[in-house]
Design a protein around this motif. Structure first.
Motif, PDB file in Angstrom:
ATOM      1  N   ARG A 169       0.821  -1.213   0.000  1.00 16.33           N
ATOM      2  CA  ARG A 169       0.000   0.000   0.000  1.00 16.33           C
ATOM      3  C   ARG A 169       0.851   1.257   0.000  1.00 16.33           C
ATOM      4  O   ARG A 169       0.499   2.256  -0.621  1.00 16.33           O
ATOM      5  N   TYR A 170       1.975   1.216   0.733  1.00 17.88           N
ATOM      6  CA  TYR A 170       2.827   2.401   0.847  1.00 17.88           C
ATOM      7  C   TYR A 170       4.284   1.983   0.715  1.00 17.88           C
ATOM      8  O   TYR A 170       4.732   1.060   1.394  1.00 17.88           O
ATOM      9  N   LEU A 171       4.983   2.648  -0.210  1.00 17.51           N
ATOM     10  CA  LEU A 171       6.420   2.370  -0.367  1.00 17.51           C
ATOM     11  C   LEU A 171       7.181   3.682  -0.461  1.00 17.51           C
ATOM     12  O   LEU A 171       6.694   4.645  -1.053  1.00 17.51           O
ATOM     13  N   VAL A 172       8.391   3.659   0.087  1.00 19.31           N
ATOM     14  CA  VAL A 172       9.318   4.772  -0.090  1.00 19.31           C
ATOM     15  C   VAL A 172      10.611   4.184  -0.646  1.00 19.31           C
ATOM     16  O   VAL A 172      11.191   3.279  -0.035  1.00 19.31           O
ATOM     17  N   LYS A 173      11.015   4.677  -1.813  1.00 15.48           N
ATOM     18  CA  LYS A 173      12.206   4.146  -2.477  1.00 15.48           C
ATOM     19  C   LYS A 173      13.152   5.298  -2.830  1.00 15.48           C
ATOM     20  O   LYS A 173      12.740   6.454  -2.946  1.00 15.48           O
ATOM     21  N   ARG A 174      14.404   4.957  -3.003  1.00 13.76           N
ATOM     22  CA  ARG A 174      15.412   5.960  -3.377  1.00 13.76           C
ATOM     23  C   ARG A 174      15.531   6.039  -4.900  1.00 13.76           C
ATOM     24  O   ARG A 174      15.291   5.063  -5.613  1.00 13.76           O
ATOM     25  N   THR A 175      15.912   7.197  -5.369  1.00 14.64           N
ATOM     26  CA  THR A 175      16.166   7.390  -6.796  1.00 14.64           C
ATOM     27  C   THR A 175      17.162   6.347  -7.283  1.00 14.64           C
ATOM     28  O   THR A 175      18.198   6.117  -6.641  1.00 14.64           O
ATOM     29  N   GLY A 176      16.851   5.717  -8.421  1.00 16.93           N
ATOM     30  CA  GLY A 176      17.737   4.723  -8.999  1.00 16.93           C
ATOM     31  C   GLY A 176      17.445   3.293  -8.578  1.00 16.93           C
ATOM     32  O   GLY A 176      17.964   2.351  -9.196  1.00 16.93           O
ATOM     33  N   GLU A 177      16.619   3.136  -7.552  1.00 18.25           N
ATOM     34  CA  GLU A 177      16.290   1.773  -7.113  1.00 18.25           C
ATOM     35  C   GLU A 177      15.358   1.088  -8.108  1.00 18.25           C
ATOM     36  O   GLU A 177      14.584   1.739  -8.806  1.00 18.25           O
ATOM     37  N   LYS A 178      15.409  -0.211  -8.121  1.00 12.93           N
ATOM     38  CA  LYS A 178      14.467  -0.999  -8.906  1.00 12.93           C
ATOM     39  C   LYS A 178      13.262  -1.293  -8.018  1.00 12.93           C
ATOM     40  O   LYS A 178      13.435  -1.718  -6.868  1.00 12.93           O
ATOM     41  N   VAL A 179      12.074  -1.054  -8.543  1.00 15.55           N
ATOM     42  CA  VAL A 179      10.857  -1.187  -7.740  1.00 15.55           C
ATOM     43  C   VAL A 179       9.905  -2.167  -8.413  1.00 15.55           C
ATOM     44  O   VAL A 179       9.698  -2.113  -9.625  1.00 15.55           O
ATOM     45  N   PHE A 180       9.359  -3.066  -7.607  1.00 15.99           N
ATOM     46  CA  PHE A 180       8.356  -4.009  -8.092  1.00 15.99           C
ATOM     47  C   PHE A 180       7.020  -3.731  -7.389  1.00 15.99           C
ATOM     48  O   PHE A 180       6.966  -3.689  -6.164  1.00 15.99           O
ATOM     49  N   LEU A 181       5.982  -3.564  -8.175  1.00 14.31           N
ATOM     50  CA  LEU A 181       4.632  -3.467  -7.621  1.00 14.31           C
ATOM     51  C   LEU A 181       3.865  -4.690  -8.099  1.00 14.31           C
ATOM     52  O   LEU A 181       3.785  -4.958  -9.294  1.00 14.31           O
ATOM     53  N   GLU A 182       3.311  -5.415  -7.132  1.00 16.95           N
ATOM     54  CA  GLU A 182       2.647  -6.672  -7.459  1.00 16.95           C
ATOM     55  C   GLU A 182       1.135  -6.547  -7.366  1.00 16.95           C
ATOM     56  O   GLU A 182       0.612  -5.853  -6.489  1.00 16.95           O
ATOM     57  N   CYS A 183       0.451  -7.250  -8.237  1.00 22.29           N
ATOM     58  CA  CYS A 183      -1.009  -7.229  -8.259  1.00 22.29           C
ATOM     59  C   CYS A 183      -1.521  -8.633  -8.566  1.00 22.29           C
ATOM     60  O   CYS A 183      -1.023  -9.296  -9.476  1.00 22.29           O
ATOM     61  N   VAL A 184      -2.531  -9.051  -7.797  1.00 25.22           N
ATOM     62  CA  VAL A 184      -3.145 -10.362  -7.980  1.00 25.22           C
ATOM     63  C   VAL A 184      -4.656 -10.210  -8.018  1.00 25.22           C
ATOM     64  O   VAL A 184      -5.220  -9.481  -7.209  1.00 25.22           O
ATOM     65  N   GLN A 185      -5.288 -10.903  -8.973  1.00 24.98           N
ATOM     66  CA  GLN A 185      -6.759 -10.921  -9.016  1.00 24.98           C
ATOM     67  C   GLN A 185      -7.239 -12.362  -8.934  1.00 24.98           C
ATOM     68  O   GLN A 185      -6.572 -13.279  -9.404  1.00 24.98           O
ATOM     69  N   ASP A 186      -8.405 -12.535  -8.328  1.00 24.39           N
ATOM     70  CA  ASP A 186      -8.865 -13.875  -8.002  1.00 24.39           C
ATOM     71  C   ASP A 186     -10.075 -14.315  -8.814  1.00 24.39           C
ATOM     72  O   ASP A 186     -10.780 -15.255  -8.424  1.00 24.39           O
ATOM     73  N   MET A 187     -10.346 -13.641  -9.946  1.00 23.27           N
ATOM     74  CA  MET A 187     -11.555 -13.975 -10.705  1.00 23.27           C
ATOM     75  C   MET A 187     -11.253 -14.488 -12.099  1.00 23.27           C
ATOM     76  O   MET A 187     -12.115 -14.454 -12.982  1.00 23.27           O
ATOM     77  N   ASP A 188     -10.047 -14.941 -12.350  1.00 24.58           N
ATOM     78  CA  ASP A 188      -9.712 -15.538 -13.638  1.00 24.58           C
ATOM     79  C   ASP A 188      -9.916 -14.572 -14.813  1.00 24.58           C
ATOM     80  O   ASP A 188     -10.287 -14.961 -15.927  1.00 24.58           O
ATOM     81  N   HIS A 189      -9.683 -13.284 -14.549  1.00 22.48           N
ATOM     82  CA  HIS A 189      -9.845 -12.274 -15.598  1.00 22.48           C
ATOM     83  C   HIS A 189      -8.695 -12.329 -16.590  1.00 22.48           C
ATOM     84  O   HIS A 189      -7.533 -12.483 -16.205  1.00 22.48           O
ATOM     85  N   GLU A 190      -9.051 -12.170 -17.883  1.00 24.97           N
ATOM     86  CA  GLU A 190      -8.000 -12.156 -18.910  1.00 24.97           C
ATOM     87  C   GLU A 190      -7.203 -10.860 -18.887  1.00 24.97           C
ATOM     88  O   GLU A 190      -6.011 -10.855 -19.120  1.00 24.97           O
ATOM     89  N   ASN A 191      -7.914  -9.754 -18.676  1.00 27.95           N
ATOM     90  CA  ASN A 191      -7.281  -8.446 -18.831  1.00 27.95           C
ATOM     91  C   ASN A 191      -6.809  -7.891 -17.496  1.00 27.95           C
ATOM     92  O   ASN A 191      -7.532  -7.914 -16.509  1.00 27.95           O
ATOM     93  N   MET A 192      -5.616  -7.371 -17.499  1.00 28.09           N
ATOM     94  CA  MET A 192      -5.113  -6.670 -16.320  1.00 28.09           C
ATOM     95  C   MET A 192      -4.428  -5.395 -16.767  1.00 28.09           C
ATOM     96  O   MET A 192      -3.897  -5.300 -17.877  1.00 28.09           O
ATOM     97  N   PHE A 193      -4.468  -4.389 -15.885  1.00 25.04           N
ATOM     98  CA  PHE A 193      -4.026  -3.038 -16.242  1.00 25.04           C
ATOM     99  C   PHE A 193      -3.221  -2.436 -15.096  1.00 25.04           C
ATOM    100  O   PHE A 193      -3.473  -2.733 -13.932  1.00 25.04           O
ATOM    101  N   TRP A 194      -2.315  -1.555 -15.454  1.00 25.30           N
ATOM    102  CA  TRP A 194      -1.662  -0.680 -14.479  1.00 25.30           C
ATOM    103  C   TRP A 194      -1.901   0.765 -14.894  1.00 25.30           C
ATOM    104  O   TRP A 194      -1.617   1.167 -16.027  1.00 25.30           O
ATOM    105  N   TYR A 195      -2.423   1.546 -13.940  1.00 24.85           N
ATOM    106  CA  TYR A 195      -2.630   2.975 -14.117  1.00 24.85           C
ATOM    107  C   TYR A 195      -1.827   3.711 -13.043  1.00 24.85           C
ATOM    108  O   TYR A 195      -1.533   3.174 -11.983  1.00 24.85           O
ATOM    109  N   ARG A 196      -1.533   4.979 -13.332  1.00 21.91           N
ATOM    110  CA  ARG A 196      -1.086   5.847 -12.260  1.00 21.91           C
ATOM    111  C   ARG A 196      -2.083   6.997 -12.132  1.00 21.91           C
ATOM    112  O   ARG A 196      -2.677   7.426 -13.139  1.00 21.91           O
ATOM    113  N   GLN A 197      -2.279   7.424 -10.886  1.00 26.45           N
ATOM    114  CA  GLN A 197      -3.263   8.454 -10.584  1.00 26.45           C
ATOM    115  C   GLN A 197      -2.555   9.652  -9.989  1.00 26.45           C
ATOM    116  O   GLN A 197      -1.879   9.540  -8.965  1.00 26.45           O
TER     117      GLN A 197
END
Lengths: 117, 114
Positions: free
Chosen positions: B9-37
């Motif tokens: 939910r909340y991350l603080v990272k330094r400039t230059g770091e590699k960052v992974f954001l993980e997402c899991v859905q439990d309804m067998d959906h074909e389509n998945m998306f990443w947005y930024r707000q």
């Protein structure tokens, strides 16, 4: 490319006031239209959607929206707001023929609504 | 109920770091998306995937990559985080390719890059 405009960035109303949030889109073809709501600290939720048929769409919690094709608009309305309607509201468009894989939505910039008790 | 879960939910990272954001859905959906707000900009699509190992660029893919090795999981990767990537990141999923299917969102991941 299609775009979605929400002209009011911040709206402040008193309880029981009527609400209308504007949404205009730019795309000349057939569109599907959505309103999403994000309550503080919560995920985006679908309020209502328009695909075809009656241009006046009713959603959850007393919200409705009217699709006016000639004006490229899909304004959200509620006759009498409550304090619990305080949230951010997003209009979104999904245009037929614009993509062939998946359901990509183009979102407006959002409108923050604050309802004073 | 469809559930889209974002692991951080909340991350603080330094400039230059590699960052992974993980997402899991439990309804067998074909389509998945990443947005930024971002305030005043609404949601902007970064990448989407319509099947395992398939990915397509959205409106703002620069500086990001994605991975979809399993149907239920869609990862967003920032190879070298920069301060202009400080944002709220939203994962979403939907069923099928028919236009107009409802898209379901996760609760979001707040990323701050310092």
């Amino acid at each position: 490319a299609q775009s979605v405009s929400q002209h009011n960035h911040h709206v402040i109303l008193s309880e029981a006031a009527s609400l209308e949030l504007g949404c205009n889109y730019s795309y000349g073809g057939t569109v599907n239209l959505f309103w999403y709501v994000q309550y503080p600290g919560q995920h985006l939720q679908l309020l209502l959607k328009y695909f075809s048929g009656d241009p006046l769409v009713k959603g959850i919690k007393g919200f409705e929206a009217e699709f006016i094709k000639s004006k490229f608009s899909f304004n959200l309305r509620k006759p009498s707001v409550q304090w619990s309607d305080t949230a951010e509201y997003f209009c979104a468009v999904n245009a037929r023929g614009w993509n062939n894989a998946g359901n990509m939505l183009t979102f407006g910039g959002g409108t923050r609504l604050m309802v004073k008790p | 109920d469809v559930k889209v879960t974002q692991s951080s939910r909340y991350l603080v990272k330094r400039t230059g770091e590699k960052v992974f954001l993980e997402c899991v859905q439990d309804m067998d959906h074909e389509n998945m998306f990443w947005y930024r707000q971002d305030p005043g900009l609404g949601l902007r699509l970064i990448y989407f995937s319509y099947d395992v190992k398939m990915k397509e660029k959205g409106d703002i893919p620069e500086g990001y990559s994605v991975s979809r090795e399993k149907k239920e999981r869609f990862s967003l990767i920032l190879e070298s985080a920069s301060t202009n990537q400080t944002s709220m990141y939203l994962c979403a999923s939907s069923l099928g390719t028919a236009l107009g299917n409802t898209i379901y969102f996760g609760e979001g991941s707040w990323l701050t890059v310092v």
